[in-house]
Write a protein that holds these residues in place. Structure first.
Motif, PDB file in Angstrom:
ATOM      1  N   GLU A   1      24.478  33.581  56.002  1.00 50.09           N
ATOM      2  CA  GLU A   1      24.942  33.789  57.374  1.00 50.09           C
ATOM      3  C   GLU A   1      23.826  33.579  58.382  1.00 50.09           C
ATOM      4  N   SER A   2      22.678  34.187  58.144  1.00 53.08           N
ATOM      5  CA  SER A   2      21.568  34.058  59.084  1.00 53.08           C
ATOM      6  C   SER A   2      20.247  34.078  58.326  1.00 53.08           C
ATOM      7  N   ARG A   3      19.612  32.932  58.251  1.00 50.93           N
ATOM      8  CA  ARG A   3      18.293  32.872  57.612  1.00 50.93           C
ATOM      9  C   ARG A   3      17.312  33.787  58.321  1.00 50.93           C
ATOM     10  N   LYS A   4      17.407  33.818  59.655  1.00 45.63           N
ATOM     11  CA  LYS A   4      16.491  34.633  60.435  1.00 45.63           C
ATOM     12  C   LYS A   4      16.641  36.116  60.084  1.00 45.63           C
ATOM     13  N   ASP A   5      17.878  36.597  59.986  1.00 39.56           N
ATOM     14  CA  ASP A   5      18.105  37.999  59.620  1.00 39.56           C
ATOM     15  C   ASP A   5      17.623  38.264  58.192  1.00 39.56           C
ATOM     16  N   GLU A   6      17.901  37.339  57.289  1.00 39.68           N
ATOM     17  CA  GLU A   6      17.438  37.481  55.907  1.00 39.68           C
ATOM     18  C   GLU A   6      15.914  37.561  55.869  1.00 39.68           C
ATOM     19  N   TRP A   7      15.271  36.666  56.628  1.00 37.88           N
ATOM     20  CA  TRP A   7      13.808  36.646  56.648  1.00 37.88           C
ATOM     21  C   TRP A   7      13.264  37.966  57.187  1.00 37.88           C
ATOM     22  N   ARG A   8      13.836  38.473  58.284  1.00 34.43           N
ATOM     23  CA  ARG A   8      13.367  39.735  58.867  1.00 34.43           C
ATOM     24  C   ARG A   8      13.431  40.866  57.842  1.00 34.43           C
ATOM     25  N   SER A   9      14.546  40.935  57.141  1.00 33.49           N
ATOM     26  CA  SER A   9      14.726  41.977  56.133  1.00 33.49           C
ATOM     27  C   SER A   9      13.679  41.863  55.030  1.00 33.49           C
TER      28      SER A   9
END
Length: 160
Positions: free
Chosen positions: A137-145
């Motif tokens: 869904e969101s690479r950016k959200d995955e990366w942040r996590s």
């Protein structure tokens, strides 16, 4: 699965492992074919796929960093320089499909290291999703996590 960190000589070796239900040839294509490579790491482009060959990293400002392929065994090993470090992808056929092992040999741990490790983690997750015809869904959200987890992981490792 978070990367294993190990001290080897004076270097830190980060080791990621994934098991995918796809054959080695299909996984290899995501590492070596530019159209598929673009799907999980759009800044990378293979210019010359051979030992001693060249991979380019688009810095996004018109500049490119050149990385040398240090080891190449078709359908088995792809290793190249990564700045001062080296990354190595190994593919192993298994009954279930393919086991991928990614190692990064890190000569100097910096404040940027957790960012890079989180990035590799998400890249592998993206490859897995692409292999399964899914999208994250969101690479950016995955990366942040994952960045938060890798920051803690690296901090614990450095204290040991």
């Amino acid at each position: 699965m978070i990367a294993e960190l190990k001290l080897v000589s004076n270097d830190v070796v980060a080791r990621f492992e994934r098991l995918w239900q796809h054959d080695v040839r299909k996984v290899w294509s995501f590492l070596t074919e530019n159209d598929k490579l673009h799907g999980w790491f759009p800044e990378l482009r293979i210019e010359d796929l051979r030992e001693g060959g060249l991979i380019k990293f688009d810095m996004g400002d018109g500049a490119f960093e050149e990385m040398r392929i240090t080891h190449l065994e078709p359908y088995s090993v792809l290793a190249y320089t990564w700045g001062e470090d080296e990354v190595r992808f190994e593919l192993h056929p298994v009954q279930e499909g393919c086991r991928l092992v990614l190692t990064e040999i890190i000569h100097s741990m910096t404040s940027h290291t957790p960012r890079d490790l989180a990035g590799w983690h998400v890249c592998l997750d993206v490859i897995g999703a692409l292999l399964d015809d899914r999208t994250l869904e969101s690479r950016k959200d995955e990366w942040r996590s994952w960045y938060e987890k890798y920051q803690e992981h690296v901090d614990r490792f450095l204290k040991e």
